[in-house]
Design a protein around this motif. Structure first.
Motif, mmCIF file in Angstrom:
data_model
loop_
_atom_site.group_PDB
_atom_site.id
_atom_site.type_symbol
_atom_site.label_atom_id
_atom_site.label_comp_id
_atom_site.label_asym_id
_atom_site.label_seq_id
_atom_site.Cartn_x
_atom_site.Cartn_y
_atom_site.Cartn_z
ATOM 1 N N GLY A 23 62.836 5.408 43.992
ATOM 2 C CA GLY A 23 63.449 6.691 44.304
ATOM 3 C C GLY A 23 63.480 6.962 45.798
ATOM 4 O O GLY A 23 64.491 7.425 46.336
ATOM 5 N N ILE A 24 62.388 6.647 46.473
ATOM 6 C CA ILE A 24 62.326 6.835 47.926
ATOM 7 C C ILE A 24 63.334 5.922 48.623
ATOM 8 O O ILE A 24 63.974 6.323 49.595
ATOM 9 C CB ILE A 24 60.893 6.595 48.436
ATOM 10 N N PHE A 28 66.242 7.080 51.024
ATOM 11 C CA PHE A 28 66.348 6.489 52.362
ATOM 12 C C PHE A 28 67.763 5.995 52.625
ATOM 13 O O PHE A 28 68.327 6.235 53.698
ATOM 14 C CB PHE A 28 65.339 5.347 52.498
ATOM 15 N N LEU A 29 68.360 5.319 51.639
ATOM 16 C CA LEU A 29 69.730 4.830 51.806
ATOM 17 C C LEU A 29 70.720 5.971 51.945
ATOM 18 O O LEU A 29 71.673 5.889 52.739
ATOM 19 C CB LEU A 29 70.123 3.941 50.623
ATOM 20 N N VAL A 30 70.509 7.050 51.218
ATOM 21 C CA VAL A 30 71.396 8.212 51.319
ATOM 22 C C VAL A 30 71.250 8.862 52.686
ATOM 23 O O VAL A 30 72.250 9.196 53.336
ATOM 24 C CB VAL A 30 71.101 9.224 50.188
ATOM 25 N N ARG A 31 70.018 9.046 53.132
ATOM 26 C CA ARG A 31 69.771 9.709 54.423
ATOM 27 C C ARG A 31 70.325 8.910 55.599
ATOM 28 O O ARG A 31 70.793 9.490 56.582
ATOM 29 C CB ARG A 31 68.277 9.933 54.643
ATOM 30 N N THR A 32 70.253 7.588 55.515
ATOM 31 C CA THR A 32 70.763 6.756 56.610
ATOM 32 C C THR A 32 72.257 6.482 56.491
ATOM 33 O O THR A 32 72.846 5.893 57.395
ATOM 34 C CB THR A 32 70.009 5.419 56.683
ATOM 35 N N GLY A 33 72.865 6.890 55.379
ATOM 36 C CA GLY A 33 74.299 6.692 55.189
ATOM 37 C C GLY A 33 74.696 5.275 54.834
ATOM 38 O O GLY A 33 75.864 4.911 54.956
ATOM 39 N N LEU A 54 64.332 8.656 38.368
ATOM 40 C CA LEU A 54 63.202 7.812 38.739
ATOM 41 C C LEU A 54 61.988 8.656 39.118
ATOM 42 O O LEU A 54 60.859 8.337 38.729
ATOM 43 C CB LEU A 54 63.587 6.889 39.896
ATOM 44 N N PHE A 55 62.221 9.730 39.867
ATOM 45 C CA PHE A 55 61.107 10.607 40.237
ATOM 46 C C PHE A 55 60.516 11.294 39.011
ATOM 47 O O PHE A 55 59.301 11.444 38.899
ATOM 48 C CB PHE A 55 61.544 11.643 41.264
ATOM 49 N N ALA A 56 61.379 11.696 38.065
ATOM 50 C CA ALA A 56 60.888 12.341 36.847
ATOM 51 C C ALA A 56 60.047 11.365 36.021
ATOM 52 O O ALA A 56 58.993 11.728 35.487
ATOM 53 C CB ALA A 56 62.055 12.865 36.019
ATOM 54 N N THR A 57 60.496 10.132 35.935
ATOM 55 C CA THR A 57 59.742 9.125 35.194
ATOM 56 C C THR A 57 58.429 8.788 35.900
ATOM 57 O O THR A 57 57.406 8.551 35.252
ATOM 58 C CB THR A 57 60.590 7.858 35.007
#
Length: 107
Positions: A23-24, A28-33, A54-57
């Motif tokens: 999830g992280i 990370f991929l979203v934040r860095t574009g 993923l975070f919920a699981t």
């Protein structure tokens, strides 16, 4: 030697860590574009939603670890899959998930 309860706590904790790391990595991929370099732009929304899953699981695995630690076993309802007793098999199985994560974060 480890008790059955302690082994269950360890396995739930490892699963929680792996799911959280995936999830992280997506965040990370979203934040860095750079997410669109790995997936089709039309699917980016679904990949972002999968990070929430993923975070919920991972939270569920953490809750299961705490319940095992406190003595409440999910095995009482016979709805839990027991991990292998072989250390080598467990390292191989968890390694299949950790290796792509490690490569993703390193490169």
């Amino acid at each position: 030697m480890f008790t059955k309860q302690r082994i269950a706590v360890i396995h739930h904790s490892i699963r929680c860590g792996i799911l959280s790391a995936f999830g992280i990595y997506i965040v990370f991929l979203v934040r860095t574009g750079t997410l669109v370099q790995y997936v089709e732009p039309g699917l980016a929304v679904y990949v972002k939603l999968s990070a929430m899953g993923l975070f919920a699981t991972a939270i569920y695995q953490l809750q299961s670890a705490f319940q095992e630690w406190q003595g409440y076993s999910a095995a009482a309802c016979d709805c839990n899959h027991e991990p292998s007793r072989s250390v080598a098999a467990n390292i191989l199985i968890y390694g299949l998930f950790v290796l792509p994560l490690a490569l993703g974060f390193l490169f």
